[in-house]
Design an enzyme around this catalytic site. Structure first.
Site, PDB file in Angstrom:
ATOM      1  N   ASP A 111      10.197  -0.862  -0.110  1.00  0.00           N
ATOM      2  CA  ASP A 111       8.756   0.358  -1.160  1.00  0.00           C
ATOM      3  C   ASP A 111       9.684   1.816  -0.741  1.00  0.00           C
ATOM      4  O   ASP A 111       8.973   1.666   0.529  1.00  0.00           O
ATOM      5  CB  ASP A 111       7.873  -0.075  -0.936  1.00  0.00           C
ATOM      6  CG  ASP A 111       6.935   0.743  -1.931  1.00  0.00           C
ATOM      7  OD1 ASP A 111       7.331   2.145  -2.831  1.00  0.00           O
ATOM      8  OD2 ASP A 111       6.095   0.903  -2.033  1.00  0.00           O
TER       9      ASP A 111
ATOM     10  N   TYR B 126       8.784   0.077   4.157  1.00  0.00           N
ATOM     11  CA  TYR B 126       7.745   0.916   3.913  1.00  0.00           C
ATOM     12  C   TYR B 126       7.791   1.724   4.316  1.00  0.00           C
ATOM     13  O   TYR B 126       7.088   2.476   5.381  1.00  0.00           O
ATOM     14  CB  TYR B 126       6.530   0.549   3.984  1.00  0.00           C
ATOM     15  CG  TYR B 126       5.621   0.873   3.490  1.00  0.00           C
ATOM     16  CD1 TYR B 126       5.676   0.627   1.446  1.00  0.00           C
ATOM     17  CD2 TYR B 126       4.041   1.017   3.451  1.00  0.00           C
ATOM     18  CE1 TYR B 126       4.283   1.306   1.066  1.00  0.00           C
ATOM     19  CE2 TYR B 126       2.980   1.505   2.921  1.00  0.00           C
ATOM     20  CZ  TYR B 126       3.085   1.956   1.900  1.00  0.00           C
ATOM     21  OH  TYR B 126       2.313   2.690   1.168  1.00  0.00           O
TER      22      TYR B 126
END
Length: 265
Positions: A155, A114
């Site tokens: 992400d 992330y």
DNA sequence: ATGACTAATAGCATTAGA
């Protein structure tokens, strides 16, 4: 083997949607971001009942990553290799944020990331983003040197190309598509990693995120920031990619949609 | 130039996301 990444934006708020997605699409490996849960609050039993083994790296309120594996396909589940990249958050005296979880799945290295958003730009959060990307690059180089089949998915908070965003002007000032962000991402590809979605869909237009605000979903104002990067051995086995876009339109959906890649056995 | 939404934690809003 189907590997997937899904920024779920809160595992407690998203649990019904997440379980639905697992049952309907049955990824072999699912990397989750923004679980926004402390370790002790992670609903591992919910996934066990669906036939998924879980490893998680939580944090209070924000961030947090997890890797789920289908126990019908991978009976032993995943084995943790490393959590964290050894880089502190941008605030004074802040410790490391929970953004990195590296595991072994049946001889394949799976890395769930992330990457920091980096807004506002410029500023300390943007500096932190770039520093984090350098740390990631170093770690990916180390994995590369191990010559193990590897996938780094999650992400990335980077819009790689202009055809990965609904309107270049609309996002021009955003940290997600600053030249420095794009250059850092391009370096990973330059190191030899393959962007799975880009490879099979070079024309772009495949969004993975639509803002909750301003009717972005209804207008299809999205962009691509969730990526699957593959080492050469896995890139050679790449068969198909996709975005489970329909799940973004459901009630109480995350603002991201799941992204997946199928690898030949 | 700004806000719009959503989630989490803690308030009687604020922070963060992207």
């Amino acid at each position: 083997m189907k590997i997937a990444t899904f920024n779920i934006n809160g595992i407690k708020a998203r649990l019904p949607r997440l379980k639905e997605w697992l049952e309907e699409t049955r990824p072999t490996v699912a990397c989750l971001q923004e679980i926004k849960s402390q370790d002790e609050g992670f609903p591992a039993a919910e996934f066990e009942s669906l036939g998924y083994h879980a490893i998680w790296h939580g944090q209070k309120s924000f961030n947090g990553v997890a890797v789920l594996t289908d126990t019908k396909v991978i009976p032993d589940g995943a084995t943790e290799v490393q959590r964290g990249l050894g880089i502190n958050g941008p605030k004074d005296g802040e410790g490391e944020q929970s953004r990195y979880l590296e595991v072994d799945v049946a001889g394949n290295r799976i890395v769930c990331i992330y990457l920091p958003n980096g807004n506002p730009h410029p500023g300390p959060k943007f500096d932190y983003k770039l520093a984090w990307m350098e740390k990631l690059r170093d770690r990916m180089a180390a994995i590369w040197a191990e010559e193990v089949p590897a996938a780094v998915l999650g992400d990335y908070n980077v819009i790689p190309e202009d055809n990965d965003v609904w309107a270049v002007k609309g996002m021009a000032a955003d940290a997600l598509m600053q030249p420095e962000s794009r250059a850092a991402y391009a370096k990973l590809l330059g190191d030899g990693w393959t962007d799975a979605v880009r490879t099979l869909n070079p024309r772009g237009g495949m969004w993975t995120y639509w803002d909750y605000q301003a009717g972005a979903w209804q207008r299809d104002h999205g962009f691509r920031i969730d990526h699957i990067l593959l080492s050469p051995e896995l890139a050679d086995r790449l068969e198909a990619v996709g975005v489970d876009k329909e799940h973004r339109g459901r009630e109480k959906a995350s603002d991201h949609a799941p992204v997946w890649a199928v690898l030949r056995n």
